[in-house]
Design an enzyme around this catalytic site. Structure first.
Site, short mmCIF file in Angstrom:
data_model
loop_
_atom_site.label_atom_id
_atom_site.label_comp_id
_atom_site.label_asym_id
_atom_site.label_seq_id
_atom_site.Cartn_x
_atom_site.Cartn_y
_atom_site.Cartn_z
N ASP A 157 44.20 105.32 -97.86
CA ASP A 157 44.91 106.01 -98.94
C ASP A 157 45.29 105.01 -100.04
O ASP A 157 45.68 105.41 -101.13
CB ASP A 157 46.20 106.65 -98.40
CG ASP A 157 46.07 108.16 -98.22
OD1 ASP A 157 45.17 108.74 -98.84
OD2 ASP A 157 46.87 108.73 -97.46
N GLN A 188 49.80 111.61 -92.93
CA GLN A 188 49.99 112.69 -93.90
C GLN A 188 51.44 112.69 -94.41
O GLN A 188 52.38 112.73 -93.63
CB GLN A 188 49.65 114.04 -93.23
CG GLN A 188 49.70 115.22 -94.18
CD GLN A 188 48.65 115.12 -95.29
OE1 GLN A 188 47.48 114.82 -95.07
NE2 GLN A 188 49.07 115.38 -96.53
N LYS A 243 40.82 117.74 -94.13
CA LYS A 243 40.33 116.36 -94.03
C LYS A 243 39.46 116.20 -92.78
O LYS A 243 38.42 115.54 -92.82
CB LYS A 243 41.52 115.38 -94.00
CG LYS A 243 42.14 115.21 -95.38
CD LYS A 243 43.49 114.53 -95.36
CE LYS A 243 44.10 114.57 -96.77
NZ LYS A 243 45.47 114.10 -96.83
#
Ligand code: NAP
Length: 285
Positions: A120, A97, A53
């Site tokens: 997200d 994460q 990422k």
């Protein structure tokens, strides 16, 4: 033999478009998109995802910040960091994460991210927006799948779509996005009876189960479009949820693993962060 839906190539085109838009945004407004990624603990797979990422952010010209906390920090320390990043002007997206190490309350942690920075789209507000169809951020994996389908000209309106899996990060939002595209959608899970009878009706079949080779050729309709979300680490390497070798002979289109859905997921994370940065720029004018 099915047409391969090439996620690497499609994601690369998508990143090029994002890179060009970043240059314009910086030139016209001085705003450069910024993404902060928080990694708690030492999970090797998570470390790889975070590294990828970060690289992807740098590749398109974003500011990328990485925060590493040890697995034994008190949850309050993580929540304080999120608060700081919520207030930080130069950060447009915050990603924690997952999975978090044992002992952390994932729901509470995700809820702490300001909805405008929840790139997200896992937080309650953004999930609600996806339900109503009034959303800025779409969960990255389902959004990536939709982009891939569109890139290859797959018609969705009126199609029979079946999603295997009902997780909050893949199955449920995938079903919602397909519904918004006017597909007729069924969601299957571990309690579904006679799964094969349902999947054989699917013109679009999405497998998000987490079991290597779970979808066999006899579960697939001739000429179906098969999307394999699975990323299962086996002794043979990374494997999808679909028995690729057998199913590719029956499907019209299929995603490979690796190189299908995975690269699209990161591209959509970049897209959501860019959307957030554009909002920041617009709010300053
Ligand atoms: P998850 O939270 O474990 O959900 C799995 C789903 O599969 C559950 O809804 C479960 O049903 C269902 N299931 C399990 N066994 C089944 C069976 N025998 N018949 C029908 N349904 C069954 O997994 P996830 O987070 O959605 O991830 C799924 C896979 O996608 C994993 O391999 C993951 O690594 C991968 N993934 C890939 C990406 C990417 O970017 N490519 C992103 C995210 C996830 P119940 O709800 O009844 O338990």
């Amino acid at each position: 033999m099915a047409i391969l839906l090439d996620g690497r190539q499609t994601a690369s085109k998508c990143r090029e478009r994002i890179r060009a838009q970043v240059e314009t945004l910086v030139k016209e407004t001085g705003v450069r998109p910024g993404l902060a990624v928080i990694l708690v603990g030492e999970d090797p797979a998570s470390q790889v995802y975070v590294r990828n990422k970060k690289r992807a952010c740098e590749d398109v010209g974003f500011v990328s910040e990485e925060y590493r906390l040890s697995a034994d920090v008190p949850e309050t320390e993580l929540l304080d960091l999120i608060d700081t990043l919520n207030e930080k002007e130069t950060i447009d997206g915050i990603l924690v994460q997952l999975p978090l190490p044992q002992g952390f309350d994932e729901k509470k942690v995700i809820a702490a991210i300001a909805p405008r920075k929840d790139v997200d789209a896992f937080g309650f507000e953004n999930v609600g927006r996806i339900m109503t169809g009034d959303f800025d951020f779409v969960p990255c994996t389902p959004a990536g799948i939709l982009m891939l389908l569109k890139e290859y000209g797959v018609e969705l309106a009126g199609k029979r779509a079946v999603v295997i899996g009902r997780s909050n990060i893949v199955g449920k939002p995938m079903a919602m996005l397909l519904l918004h595209e006017n597909a007729t959608v069924s969601i299957c899970h571990s309690h579904t009876k006679d799964l094969g009878a349902i999947t054989r009706e699917a013109e679009i079949l999405v497998a998000a189960v987490g079991k290597a080779g779970f979808v066999t050729a006899d579960m697939v309709k001739d000429g179906a479009v098969v999307i394999d979300v699975g990323m299962n680490r086996t002794e043979k390497g990374l494997c999808g949820d679909v028995n690729f070798e057998a199913v590719k002979e029956k499907a019209a289109m299929i995603t490979p693993v690796p190189g299908g859905v995975g690269p699209m997921t990161i591209a959509m994370l970049l897209q959501n962060t860019l959307t957030s940065a554009k909002k920041r720029a617009a709010a300053r004018q």
